[in-house]
Design an enzyme around this catalytic site. Structure first.
Site, mmCIF file in Angstrom:
data_model
loop_
_atom_site.group_PDB
_atom_site.id
_atom_site.type_symbol
_atom_site.label_atom_id
_atom_site.label_comp_id
_atom_site.label_asym_id
_atom_site.label_seq_id
_atom_site.Cartn_x
_atom_site.Cartn_y
_atom_site.Cartn_z
ATOM 1 N N SER A 188 0.840 -1.194 0.000
ATOM 2 C CA SER A 188 0.000 0.000 0.000
ATOM 3 C C SER A 188 0.880 1.252 0.000
ATOM 4 O O SER A 188 1.653 1.450 -0.931
ATOM 5 C CB SER A 188 -0.972 -0.049 1.178
ATOM 6 N N HIS B 13 -8.449 1.035 -0.270
ATOM 7 C CA HIS B 13 -8.321 0.151 -1.444
ATOM 8 C C HIS B 13 -9.676 -0.376 -1.939
ATOM 9 O O HIS B 13 -9.746 -1.430 -2.564
ATOM 10 C CB HIS B 13 -7.337 -0.994 -1.173
#
Length: 308
Positions: free
Chosen positions: A91, A197
């Protein structure tokens, strides 16, 4: 020579005091925090080193703080002669990876993460979302339960063969977590501001891309693995679009690890707070070395392991 890959930590790994020891010992690590302060317009080192915890845990602070800590560990590792052939991040870790591989300058790296953190914090405040780590089930089973659950809930982090993180509307996540509990599987609610996400972050992606379009991106000088693709990235022509997509797309970390393994990487060195990725490597890959670097003691252990 063994092939080394540097892995950069993701959100949720932060803790008060992280990076302080390395910044005091290594001039290169201190310079990272100085640059971050200049770009961000406030002293992120003070937040990382001294807290308070609730300030550090805010997305707007945790993302740049983790990135600074990871790049401080990178500078310390390089100062001690640890070389590397590739990079990957989980991430937000992908931004530290971009700096390490020469895709962006450190100044632009912090400019990007500042915009990303602000956009995601704003989107989180505007949306009702949650995330849960599901332990003990394979990804296909997790996907099936999400599909069968009313409301919006999707797998967003493919972390290991037995750990997948789901995200979405809070009510839908709670329903799915209940189903996993009935199956006697662990569903652990994550301490995050919203459903990262997932499509609940679309407004953040739309806002962030404007900043990304002002940044100059280079082709990397090391192999670079992508969360969105789950494999090595070779096309760097439209990074703003890819990074915006990254905000609303799953992190395909297990696929990345499989590709790294195929490419012959033997030493997996996590740079940044805690050792979440080190644990995922150990669970996923057999016969590979996985170590983390976050302070002087872990750096010493990593040196011994890598030079063994």
């Amino acid at each position: 020579m063994s092939k080394n890959i540097f892995l950069f930590s993701g959100q949720g790994s932060q803790y008060v005091g992280m990076g302080k020891e390395l910044a005091e010992k290594y001039p290169g690590a201190k310079a990272v925090f100085d640059t971050a302060k200049e770009v961000l317009g406030y002293d992120i080192g003070a937040v990382a080193f001294e807290g308070p915890e609730e300030e550090l845990n805010k997305t707007i602070n945790s993302q740049p703080a983790i990135m600074a800590c990871s790049l401080a560990a990178f500078e310390a590792a390089r100062a001690e002669g640890i070389d590397f052939d590739g990079v990957a991040g989980h991430s937000l870790g992908e931004y530290a990876a971009m700096v390490a591989a020469g895709v962006v300058s450190i100044e632009d790296g912090f400019k990007l993460i500042k915009a990303r953190a602000a956009a995601m914090q704003k989107a989180a405040e505007e949306s009702e979302g949650s995330m849960y780590a599901i332990i003990g089930l394979d990804a296909a089973e997790v996907e099936k339960i999400c599909e069968e659950t009313e409301g919006y809930v999707v797998p967003v982090n493919y972390n290991s063969a037995v750990q997948t993180v789901i995200a979405g509307e809070t009510a839908a996540c709670e329903k799915a977590a209940g189903k996993f509990a009935e199956m006697k599987k662990k569903a652990i609610k994550l301490n995050v501001a919203s459903a990262f996400h997932s499509k609940l972050m679309q407004s953040a992606a739309d806002e962030f891309v404007k900043t990304a379009e002002t940044v100059h991106f280079n082709a990397p000088d090391k192999e670079f693995y992508s969360n969105v693709l789950g494999e090595k990235l070779t096309d760097f022509d439209d990074m703003p679009k890819l990074l915006a997509k990254h905000i609303v797309s799953p992190v395909r970390f297990t696929s990345e690890l499989a590709e790294m393994d195929k490419a012959g990487y033997e030493n997996y060195i996590e740079l940044g707070p805690n050792k979440v990725l080190t644990g995922l490597v150990k669970k996923t890959l057999k016969g590979r070395t996985a170590v983390n670097i976050e302070n002087a003691a872990t750096l010493e252990k990593a040196l011994a392991a890598v030079n063994n």
